[in-house]
Design a protein around this motif. Structure first.
Motif, PDB file in Angstrom:
ATOM      1  N   SER A   1       1.015  -1.229   0.061  1.00  0.00           N
ATOM      2  CA  SER A   1      -0.030   0.028   0.000  1.00  0.00           C
ATOM      3  C   SER A   1       0.903   1.148  -0.164  1.00  0.00           C
ATOM      4  CB  SER A   1      -0.915  -0.109   1.205  1.00  0.00           C
ATOM      5  OG  SER A   1      -1.947  -1.064   1.395  1.00  0.00           O
ATOM      6  N   SER A   2       0.151   2.308  -0.627  1.00  0.00           N
ATOM      7  CA  SER A   2       0.954   3.614  -0.610  1.00  0.00           C
ATOM      8  C   SER A   2       0.697   4.407   0.762  1.00  0.00           C
ATOM      9  CB  SER A   2       0.617   4.494  -1.714  1.00  0.00           C
ATOM     10  OG  SER A   2      -0.985   4.712  -1.676  1.00  0.00           O
ATOM     11  N   GLY A   3       1.566   5.273   1.248  1.00  0.00           N
ATOM     12  CA  GLY A   3       1.435   5.724   2.238  1.00  0.00           C
ATOM     13  C   GLY A   3       1.200   4.936   3.480  1.00  0.00           C
ATOM     14  N   SER A   4       0.347   5.074   4.548  1.00  0.00           N
ATOM     15  CA  SER A   4      -0.022   4.183   5.407  1.00  0.00           C
ATOM     16  C   SER A   4      -1.446   3.663   5.280  1.00  0.00           C
ATOM     17  CB  SER A   4      -0.059   5.008   6.724  1.00  0.00           C
ATOM     18  OG  SER A   4       1.187   5.334   7.007  1.00  0.00           O
ATOM     19  N   ARG A   5      -1.759   3.345   3.999  1.00  0.00           N
ATOM     20  CA  ARG A   5      -3.113   2.985   3.411  1.00  0.00           C
ATOM     21  C   ARG A   5      -3.441   1.638   4.164  1.00  0.00           C
ATOM     22  NH1 ARG A   5      -6.350   5.966   0.564  1.00  0.00           N
ATOM     23  NH2 ARG A   5      -5.500   7.989   0.003  1.00  0.00           N
ATOM     24  N   GLY A   6      -4.650   1.201   3.988  1.00  0.00           N
ATOM     25  CA  GLY A   6      -4.954  -0.267   4.286  1.00  0.00           C
ATOM     26  C   GLY A   6      -4.721  -1.115   3.355  1.00  0.00           C
ATOM     27  N   ILE A   7      -5.204  -2.401   3.428  1.00  0.00           N
ATOM     28  CA  ILE A   7      -4.901  -3.286   2.503  1.00  0.00           C
ATOM     29  C   ILE A   7      -5.299  -3.056   1.057  1.00  0.00           C
ATOM     30  CG2 ILE A   7      -7.197  -5.025   2.749  1.00  0.00           C
ATOM     31  CD1 ILE A   7      -3.439  -6.239   2.392  1.00  0.00           C
ATOM     32  N   TYR A   8      -6.188  -2.359   0.709  1.00  0.00           N
ATOM     33  CA  TYR A   8      -6.693  -2.046  -0.559  1.00  0.00           C
ATOM     34  C   TYR A   8      -5.835  -0.723  -1.229  1.00  0.00           C
ATOM     35  CZ  TYR A   8     -10.621  -5.364  -0.117  1.00  0.00           C
ATOM     36  OH  TYR A   8     -11.234  -6.550   0.168  1.00  0.00           O
ATOM     37  N   GLY A   9      -4.929  -0.457  -0.678  1.00  0.00           N
ATOM     38  CA  GLY A   9      -4.240   1.044  -0.820  1.00  0.00           C
ATOM     39  C   GLY A   9      -3.610   0.934  -1.971  1.00  0.00           C
ATOM     40  N   ALA A  10      -3.114  -0.259  -2.696  1.00  0.00           N
ATOM     41  CA  ALA A  10      -2.571  -0.381  -3.892  1.00  0.00           C
ATOM     42  C   ALA A  10      -3.519  -0.931  -5.118  1.00  0.00           C
ATOM     43  CB  ALA A  10      -1.309  -0.959  -3.880  1.00  0.00           C
ATOM     44  N   ILE A  11      -4.920  -0.841  -4.997  1.00  0.00           N
ATOM     45  CA  ILE A  11      -5.452  -1.662  -5.892  1.00  0.00           C
ATOM     46  C   ILE A  11      -5.520  -0.995  -7.249  1.00  0.00           C
ATOM     47  CG2 ILE A  11      -7.900  -0.397  -5.091  1.00  0.00           C
ATOM     48  CD1 ILE A  11      -9.138  -3.322  -5.600  1.00  0.00           C
TER      49      ILE A  11
ATOM     50  N   GLY B   1     -10.076   5.406   6.343  1.00  0.00           N
ATOM     51  CA  GLY B   1      -8.925   6.259   6.861  1.00  0.00           C
ATOM     52  C   GLY B   1      -7.886   5.854   5.968  1.00  0.00           C
ATOM     53  N   SER B   2      -7.047   6.568   6.175  1.00  0.00           N
ATOM     54  CA  SER B   2      -5.692   6.814   5.253  1.00  0.00           C
ATOM     55  C   SER B   2      -4.511   6.073   6.000  1.00  0.00           C
ATOM     56  CB  SER B   2      -5.413   8.155   4.813  1.00  0.00           C
ATOM     57  OG  SER B   2      -4.745   8.890   5.923  1.00  0.00           O
ATOM     58  N   GLY B   3      -4.924   5.683   7.328  1.00  0.00           N
ATOM     59  CA  GLY B   3      -3.756   5.078   8.047  1.00  0.00           C
ATOM     60  C   GLY B   3      -2.906   5.984   8.846  1.00  0.00           C
ATOM     61  N   ILE B   4      -3.050   7.377   8.812  1.00  0.00           N
ATOM     62  CA  ILE B   4      -2.388   8.298   9.569  1.00  0.00           C
ATOM     63  C   ILE B   4      -3.524   9.646   9.627  1.00  0.00           C
ATOM     64  CG2 ILE B   4      -0.038   8.148   8.936  1.00  0.00           C
ATOM     65  CD1 ILE B   4       0.129  10.437   7.134  1.00  0.00           C
ATOM     66  N   PRO B   5      -3.641  10.173  10.816  1.00  0.00           N
ATOM     67  CA  PRO B   5      -4.394  11.174  10.988  1.00  0.00           C
ATOM     68  C   PRO B   5      -3.795  12.416  10.683  1.00  0.00           C
ATOM     69  CG  PRO B   5      -3.279  10.616  13.286  1.00  0.00           C
ATOM     70  CD  PRO B   5      -2.955   9.522  12.203  1.00  0.00           C
ATOM     71  N   PRO B   6      -4.592  13.477  10.549  1.00  0.00           N
ATOM     72  CA  PRO B   6      -6.247  13.512  10.636  1.00  0.00           C
ATOM     73  C   PRO B   6      -6.737  12.988   9.512  1.00  0.00           C
ATOM     74  CG  PRO B   6      -5.439  15.532  10.061  1.00  0.00           C
ATOM     75  CD  PRO B   6      -4.141  14.752  10.092  1.00  0.00           C
ATOM     76  N   GLY B   7      -8.138  12.544   9.716  1.00  0.00           N
ATOM     77  CA  GLY B   7      -8.895  11.872   8.772  1.00  0.00           C
ATOM     78  C   GLY B   7      -9.747  11.003   9.352  1.00  0.00           C
ATOM     79  N   ALA B   8     -11.069  10.618   8.555  1.00  0.00           N
ATOM     80  CA  ALA B   8     -12.067   9.730   9.220  1.00  0.00           C
ATOM     81  C   ALA B   8     -12.589  10.021  10.145  1.00  0.00           C
ATOM     82  CB  ALA B   8     -11.452   8.530   8.767  1.00  0.00           C
TER      83      ALA B   8
END
Length: 579
Positions: free
Chosen positions: A119-129, A412-419
């Motif tokens: 995944s890019s950034g700190s994204r979850g498991i679908y972060g490179a789909i 979420g994107s894996g890092i705050p802020p967001g969601a």
């Protein structure tokens, strides 16, 4: 390496719920409204997955009608098949990372192919789909993913809940993909920051384990064609940003398990001239860039400089009082900040594109999260006093609602802020409230405190080595990248690899910045070209080379032409042809 995969589950995705878009198609992905949960406080596994796919597509690709996705490049075609998920743990880690494999029904048994990605950034498991899935699945390849020890498995400390492998909220620790036992604690624990594992140090191993999981999933899905192993199955690694850094770390691992690597805008740390670590330049940018941008002409919109000018001017005054810039008025202070950044290696195009990261407070987000990760600090032990929590209107921490919590894993994107999750800054004070905390974060770069030494030790553990001898590697980077400047990452990586006699090819793309997803903003789409077409083209050319039908991509500085107000076409991109 023998990996024990925990909590395995599989699911079938056909008809109105395919592998690539969860049945949303191009139009559903373009929708401004996320797919809804029937019960807003309790998503089903299907709902959580569909919304996560929607969120991650939109975060990575430019899906705007004028952007050319799906017509000029890329694919959102429905791909039926099966999906396998599990948890895997690298040696020495306290917590697992997620691994996932998507196997299309049209898997090409005659040309066995696995595309492995992170995944890019700190994204979850679908972060490179949108990176690996969109290229590999329509071609009949299985696609293997890892969240590389980060992701959106947030822990609600107030409610004592986490997320199960299927993306639903769970209060049972044994089912959670990430769990912290902290009775009475409040706020939110974020896996990347608070696992205590410094996941970046093991990015290459995360990718390797995802590839191993792909072989196991293929054995299960296609028993009549088993066994699948690295000797009879081609494995190509591809990733963007942190995912690009992860596949370069995988490239240095021994063995013949990997056949080629394509790394886009990689966040990678090497010991070479010009190289700088992410934590070093992110903390510098967090301090100086808001002021420096007042001396940069023609900033893209948004963020709107006119609206931000008072905040940025306050930073200039703070910097002058701290003795970090010179000048008797704001314009002179801004020029001093800009000159200081340029002397440290920032280019004009990188500074201009960095306005987006300033506008979205991304530099502080990166610095806060990575300080915790590198120093292996707990959720309540950040050396600069930061915490993570849901926030009220006055930015004070409060318990999250069940509705907010239900969407974290998907949104979420894996890092705050967001969601609905924000950063709590215990040091905030004065006319420039972020300043005290940012100075503390910056002091960890070269300071001599115990906390600084812990962070520095963590950073040093992320240093990359050269790729395996004989492994084809293509690096693709936008010259205007303002988040991971090419001069600090790809350029020194390529130089170091070549100094070690490795054959690494390098595409430098003019008028490309870091975030294809933000090209949907009119001014960004008008002045920048997307990077994904070059990732796909590099994969095409590498595959042709492995098939004996072409040469590896040649080094290129790709002279693109921004589309302005027009619809993107091939003349804007000028993708280098295969030899």
């Amino acid at each position: 390496m023998t990996t024990d995969f925990q909590h395995p589950r599989s699911s079938i995705h056909r008809g109105a719920d395919d592998l690539l878009t969860a049945g949303l198609g191009a139009e559903g992905l373009r929708s401004m409204a996320p797919p809804a949960f029937a019960d807003p406080a309790a998503a089903t596994p299907t709902e959580a997955r569909r919304r996560a796919i929607w969120s991650n597509w939109r975060g990575i690709a430019d899906l705007s009608p004028a952007g050319g996705y799906g017509t000029l490049y890329g694919s959102t075609v429905a791909v039926p098949g099966r999906e396998f998920q599990a948890l895997a743990t690298v040696p020495g880690a306290q917590h697992p990372h997620r691994v996932m494999v998507q196997i299309p029904d049209a898997f090409d048994r005659a040309a066995r192919c696995v595309v492995v990605t992170a995944s890019s950034g700190s994204r979850g498991i679908y972060g490179a789909i949108a990176v690996a899935g969109a290229w590999g699945l329509p071609r009949g390849c299985a696609v293997a993913y890892t969240d590389k020890g980060a992701g959106t498995d947030y822990v609600d400390l107030d409610a004592a809940t986490g997320f199960a492998v299927d993306g639903t909220v769970t209060a049972r620790p044994a089912e959670a993909a990430f769990h912290i036992d902290a009775p009475g604690a409040t706020g939110v624990a974020v896996k990347h920051a608070h696992s205590g594992d410094n996941p970046e140090a093991d990015w290459g191993l995360h990718v390797r384990q995802a590839a191993e999981f792909a072989l196991r999933a293929l054995d299960e899905a296609l028993p009549d064609a088993a066994p699948f192993d690295f000797a009879n199955t081609r494995v190509i690694a591809v990733g963007l940003s942190n995912g690009g850094g992860a596949v370069l770390r995988a490239a240095e691992l021994g063995g013949d398990w990997l056949d080629a690597v394509v790394a886009g805008e990689p966040s990678v740390h090497v010991e070479a001239s010009g190289a700088r670590t992410l934590y070093d330049y992110a903390t510098e940018a967090a301090l100086l860039m808001p002021c420096a941008l007042l001396a940069v002409d023609d900033l893209p919109q948004p963020p709107v400089a006119g609206q931000m000018a008072p905040v940025w001017a306050a930073r200039c005054a703070t910097l002058r009082e701290a003795g970090l810039v010179e000048g008797g008025d704001t314009p002179a202070q801004a020029r001093s900040a800009r000159d200081r950044m340029e002397a440290a290696g920032w280019t004009g195009p990188a500074l201009r594109a960095g306005a987006l990261s300033v506008g979205f407070d991304l530099w502080r987000s990166v610095a806060v999260t990575y300080a915790s990760a590198y120093g292996r600090f707990g959720f309540d032990a950040h050396p600069c006093g930061y915490r993570v929590a849901a926030l009220d209107a006055s930015l004070a921490p409060r318990p999250a609602t069940s509705t907010e919590r239900a969407g974290w894993w998907s949104d979420g994107s894996g890092i705050p802020p967001g969601a609905g999750v924000g950063i709590v800054d215990a040091r905030a004070a004065g006319p420039d409230p972020a300043w005290p905390g940012l100075r503390c974060l910056r002091a960890l770069v070269a300071g001599d405190s115990e906390a600084a030494r812990r962070v520095q030790t963590g950073v040093s553990a992320t240093r990359a080595g050269p790729p395996r001898v004989g492994l084809p590697v293509v690096v693709v980077h936008g010259i205007d990248d303002g988040l991971i400047p090419m001069a600090f990452s790809s350029v020194p990586y390529v130089d170091a690899a070549r100094a070690a006699d490795r054959d690494v090819r390098f595409w430098q793309v003019e008028n490309a910045q870091h975030f294809d997803g933000f090209l949907a903003l009119p001014d960004y789409g008008a002045r920048y070209v997307p990077l994904l077409p070059y990732i796909y083209a590099a994969l095409d050319q590498v595959t042709a080379y492995l098939d004996g039908e072409g040469a590896l991509p040649a080094d290129a500085r790709i002279r693109t032409r921004p589309r302005g107000g027009a619809t993107l076409d091939a003349s804007h991109l000028r993708v280098p042809p295969a030899d």
